[in-house]
Design a protein around this motif. Structure first.
Motif, PDB file in Angstrom:
ATOM      1  N   ASP A   2      39.219   7.665  51.034  1.00 42.83           N
ATOM      2  CA  ASP A   2      39.411   9.056  50.776  1.00 42.83           C
ATOM      3  C   ASP A   2      39.284   9.902  52.185  1.00 42.83           C
ATOM      4  O   ASP A   2      38.633   9.384  53.179  1.00 42.83           O
ATOM      5  N   ILE A   3      39.520  11.202  52.246  1.00 40.69           N
ATOM      6  CA  ILE A   3      39.343  12.016  53.586  1.00 40.69           C
ATOM      7  C   ILE A   3      37.979  12.549  53.639  1.00 40.69           C
ATOM      8  O   ILE A   3      37.835  13.280  54.664  1.00 40.69           O
ATOM      9  N   PHE A   4      37.087  12.284  52.640  1.00 37.44           N
ATOM     10  CA  PHE A   4      35.666  12.877  52.931  1.00 37.44           C
ATOM     11  C   PHE A   4      35.026  11.914  53.431  1.00 37.44           C
ATOM     12  O   PHE A   4      35.087  10.882  53.238  1.00 37.44           O
ATOM     13  N   LYS A   5      33.984  12.606  54.368  1.00 44.37           N
ATOM     14  CA  LYS A   5      33.168  11.910  55.066  1.00 44.37           C
ATOM     15  C   LYS A   5      31.782  12.068  54.745  1.00 44.37           C
ATOM     16  O   LYS A   5      31.343  12.821  54.128  1.00 44.37           O
ATOM     17  N   LYS A   6      30.843  11.026  55.151  1.00 43.98           N
ATOM     18  CA  LYS A   6      29.376  11.352  55.147  1.00 43.98           C
ATOM     19  C   LYS A   6      28.673  11.683  56.170  1.00 43.98           C
ATOM     20  O   LYS A   6      29.037  11.130  57.468  1.00 43.98           O
ATOM     21  N   PHE A   7      27.942  12.565  56.150  1.00 48.87           N
ATOM     22  CA  PHE A   7      27.243  13.240  57.294  1.00 48.87           C
ATOM     23  C   PHE A   7      25.872  12.706  57.154  1.00 48.87           C
ATOM     24  O   PHE A   7      25.070  12.839  56.020  1.00 48.87           O
ATOM     25  N   TYR A   8      25.239  12.300  58.296  1.00 48.55           N
ATOM     26  CA  TYR A   8      23.835  11.573  58.078  1.00 48.55           C
ATOM     27  C   TYR A   8      23.333  11.767  59.360  1.00 48.55           C
ATOM     28  O   TYR A   8      23.571  11.832  60.543  1.00 48.55           O
ATOM     29  N   GLY A   9      21.911  11.705  59.361  1.00 46.50           N
ATOM     30  CA  GLY A   9      21.098  11.916  60.632  1.00 46.50           C
ATOM     31  C   GLY A   9      19.603  11.471  60.479  1.00 46.50           C
ATOM     32  O   GLY A   9      18.987  11.462  59.065  1.00 46.50           O
ATOM     33  N   GLY A  10      18.913  10.827  61.318  1.00 42.30           N
ATOM     34  CA  GLY A  10      17.306  10.620  61.188  1.00 42.30           C
ATOM     35  C   GLY A  10      16.927  10.768  62.646  1.00 42.30           C
ATOM     36  O   GLY A  10      17.431  10.865  63.553  1.00 42.30           O
ATOM     37  N   ILE A  11      15.655  10.823  62.253  1.00 35.74           N
ATOM     38  CA  ILE A  11      14.471  10.786  63.508  1.00 35.74           C
ATOM     39  C   ILE A  11      13.635   9.470  63.141  1.00 35.74           C
ATOM     40  O   ILE A  11      13.066   9.637  62.090  1.00 35.74           O
ATOM     41  N   TYR A  12      13.282   8.943  64.298  1.00 31.37           N
ATOM     42  CA  TYR A  12      12.578   7.610  64.192  1.00 31.37           C
ATOM     43  C   TYR A  12      11.626   7.782  65.207  1.00 31.37           C
ATOM     44  O   TYR A  12      12.050   8.257  66.463  1.00 31.37           O
ATOM     45  N   PHE A  15       4.068   6.583  67.415  1.00 34.54           N
ATOM     46  CA  PHE A  15       3.030   7.393  67.720  1.00 34.54           C
ATOM     47  C   PHE A  15       1.874   6.919  68.115  1.00 34.54           C
ATOM     48  O   PHE A  15       1.340   5.601  67.235  1.00 34.54           O
ATOM     49  N   PHE A  16       0.540   7.316  68.642  1.00 37.28           N
ATOM     50  CA  PHE A  16      -0.658   6.865  68.638  1.00 37.28           C
ATOM     51  C   PHE A  16      -0.729   5.151  69.304  1.00 37.28           C
ATOM     52  O   PHE A  16      -1.118   4.465  68.171  1.00 37.28           O
ATOM     53  N   ASN A  17      -0.035   5.130  70.244  1.00 38.09           N
ATOM     54  CA  ASN A  17      -0.132   3.628  70.795  1.00 38.09           C
ATOM     55  C   ASN A  17       0.652   2.839  69.846  1.00 38.09           C
ATOM     56  O   ASN A  17       0.369   1.649  69.731  1.00 38.09           O
ATOM     57  N   GLN A  18       1.700   3.497  69.337  1.00 33.46           N
ATOM     58  CA  GLN A  18       2.759   2.658  68.617  1.00 33.46           C
ATOM     59  C   GLN A  18       2.184   2.215  67.301  1.00 33.46           C
ATOM     60  O   GLN A  18       2.982   1.333  66.332  1.00 33.46           O
ATOM     61  N   LYS A  19       1.187   2.868  66.777  1.00 30.74           N
ATOM     62  CA  LYS A  19       0.510   2.481  65.322  1.00 30.74           C
ATOM     63  C   LYS A  19       1.147   3.236  64.252  1.00 30.74           C
ATOM     64  O   LYS A  19       1.087   2.752  63.122  1.00 30.74           O
ATOM     65  N   LEU A  20       1.336   4.457  64.555  1.00 27.88           N
ATOM     66  CA  LEU A  20       1.908   5.336  63.505  1.00 27.88           C
ATOM     67  C   LEU A  20       3.479   5.491  63.731  1.00 27.88           C
ATOM     68  O   LEU A  20       3.868   5.653  64.385  1.00 27.88           O
ATOM     69  N   ILE A  21       4.055   5.110  62.352  1.00 30.17           N
ATOM     70  CA  ILE A  21       5.480   5.157  62.315  1.00 30.17           C
ATOM     71  C   ILE A  21       5.997   5.985  61.569  1.00 30.17           C
ATOM     72  O   ILE A  21       5.433   6.062  60.627  1.00 30.17           O
ATOM     73  N   VAL A  22       6.925   6.896  61.925  1.00 21.68           N
ATOM     74  CA  VAL A  22       7.401   8.010  61.235  1.00 21.68           C
ATOM     75  C   VAL A  22       8.872   7.872  61.079  1.00 21.68           C
ATOM     76  O   VAL A  22       9.532   8.041  62.321  1.00 21.68           O
ATOM     77  N   ASP A  23       9.762   7.664  59.929  1.00 16.52           N
ATOM     78  CA  ASP A  23      10.997   7.635  59.875  1.00 16.52           C
ATOM     79  C   ASP A  23      11.590   8.957  58.805  1.00 16.52           C
ATOM     80  O   ASP A  23      11.235   8.713  57.725  1.00 16.52           O
ATOM     81  N   ILE A  24      12.373   9.879  59.490  1.00 14.92           N
ATOM     82  CA  ILE A  24      13.073  10.874  58.587  1.00 14.92           C
ATOM     83  C   ILE A  24      14.453  10.806  58.462  1.00 14.92           C
ATOM     84  O   ILE A  24      14.922  10.557  59.658  1.00 14.92           O
ATOM     85  N   LYS A  44      14.840  11.324  52.832  1.00 12.99           N
ATOM     86  CA  LYS A  44      13.803  10.207  52.923  1.00 12.99           C
ATOM     87  C   LYS A  44      12.826  10.372  53.932  1.00 12.99           C
ATOM     88  O   LYS A  44      13.144  10.742  54.932  1.00 12.99           O
ATOM     89  N   ILE A  45      11.573  10.114  53.738  1.00 16.75           N
ATOM     90  CA  ILE A  45      10.568   9.968  54.593  1.00 16.75           C
ATOM     91  C   ILE A  45       9.754   8.813  54.641  1.00 16.75           C
ATOM     92  O   ILE A  45       9.365   8.392  53.489  1.00 16.75           O
ATOM     93  N   LEU A  46       9.662   8.234  55.873  1.00 16.62           N
ATOM     94  CA  LEU A  46       8.512   7.051  55.459  1.00 16.62           C
ATOM     95  C   LEU A  46       7.499   7.178  56.828  1.00 16.62           C
ATOM     96  O   LEU A  46       7.631   7.769  57.655  1.00 16.62           O
ATOM     97  N   VAL A  47       6.127   7.167  56.269  1.00 19.21           N
ATOM     98  CA  VAL A  47       4.936   7.041  57.295  1.00 19.21           C
ATOM     99  C   VAL A  47       4.176   5.891  57.174  1.00 19.21           C
ATOM    100  O   VAL A  47       3.825   5.476  55.826  1.00 19.21           O
ATOM    101  N   ALA A  48       3.782   4.941  58.255  1.00 20.74           N
ATOM    102  CA  ALA A  48       3.201   3.688  57.956  1.00 20.74           C
ATOM    103  C   ALA A  48       2.239   3.583  59.228  1.00 20.74           C
ATOM    104  O   ALA A  48       2.444   4.176  60.455  1.00 20.74           O
ATOM    105  N   TRP A  49       1.025   2.884  59.154  1.00 20.37           N
ATOM    106  CA  TRP A  49       0.217   2.672  59.888  1.00 20.37           C
ATOM    107  C   TRP A  49       0.140   1.231  60.203  1.00 20.37           C
ATOM    108  O   TRP A  49      -0.124   0.611  59.309  1.00 20.37           O
ATOM    109  N   GLN A  50       0.344   1.143  61.545  1.00 22.42           N
ATOM    110  CA  GLN A  50       0.585  -0.812  61.545  1.00 22.42           C
ATOM    111  C   GLN A  50      -0.323  -0.997  62.844  1.00 22.42           C
ATOM    112  O   GLN A  50      -0.379  -0.472  63.769  1.00 22.42           O
ATOM    113  N   THR A  51      -1.227  -2.280  62.625  1.00 25.27           N
ATOM    114  CA  THR A  51      -2.129  -2.880  63.607  1.00 25.27           C
ATOM    115  C   THR A  51      -1.550  -4.248  63.517  1.00 25.27           C
ATOM    116  O   THR A  51      -0.536  -4.836  62.740  1.00 25.27           O
TER     117      THR A  51
END
Length: 172
Positions: A2-12, A15-24, A44-51
């Motif tokens: 169809d002629i309709f499109k999907k518009f999307y965006g994200g921020i990834y 932080f903190f020495n690569q331990k805090l992950i944020v994905d919006i 959607k939002i994802l927040v994680a702490w990874q070691t």
């Protein structure tokens, strides 16, 4: 197509020495159905702490489906929350993982009534006897409810309880 499109965006970001992950993330899509239309918004939002030895995180999403049929406005929203974790028990040999989800597939915007909702949880181990083989015993349960969505209220309509073993081999 169809002629309709999907518009999307994200921020990834990490932080903190690569331990805090944020994905919006967010998107918008419009579809035409004959004389009617459907618009879908997802956030959607994802927040994680990874070691090196563990990861804990949460992910939440909200999706609004705006159906316009014959001038009737019928909004439906889906909402979900996840909590998860994984960690090392014995380095390079044994790991664990857990996850819990709460999902509302048909939350009506115009009413406070929740028609149905689900609670899912998963737990398991990942045993690696050699670098190419993973033996993963796990158990999951999906519980189905109707009524009030608090942790203690609502009528349980059933559940699916599954114990399984996944064998994962990496061919090289």
């Amino acid at each position: 197509m169809d002629i309709f499109k999907k518009f999307y965006g994200g921020i990834y970001g990490k932080f903190f020495n690569q331990k805090l992950i944020v994905d919006i993330y967010s998107d918008f899509e419009r579809k035409r159905l004959a004389l009617d239309r459907e618009e879908v918004f997802t956030h959607k939002i994802l927040v994680a702490w990874q070691t090196k030895i563990f990861t804990i995180g949460t992910e939440e999403f909200y999706q609004l489906k705006d159906f316009i049929y014959y001038g009737d406005d019928n909004d439906v929203a889906s909402v979900g929350f996840s909590l998860y974790g994984r960690g090392v028990i014995i380095k390079e040999k044994l790991n664990f993982f857990i996850r819990a989800d709460k999902y509302f597939p048909d939350l009506r915007i115009s009413a406070t009534t929740y028609r149905r909702w689900e609670f899912f949880y998963l737990a398991g181990l990942d045993y690696t006897p050699n670098k190419n083989l993973h033996i993963i015993p796990n158990i999951w349960n999906n519980l189905y409810y109707t009524g009030n969505p608090t942790w203690t209220d609502g009528k349980r309509k059933g559940n699916d309880l599954v114990a399984r073993v996944t064998i994962h081999y990496i061919f090289k």
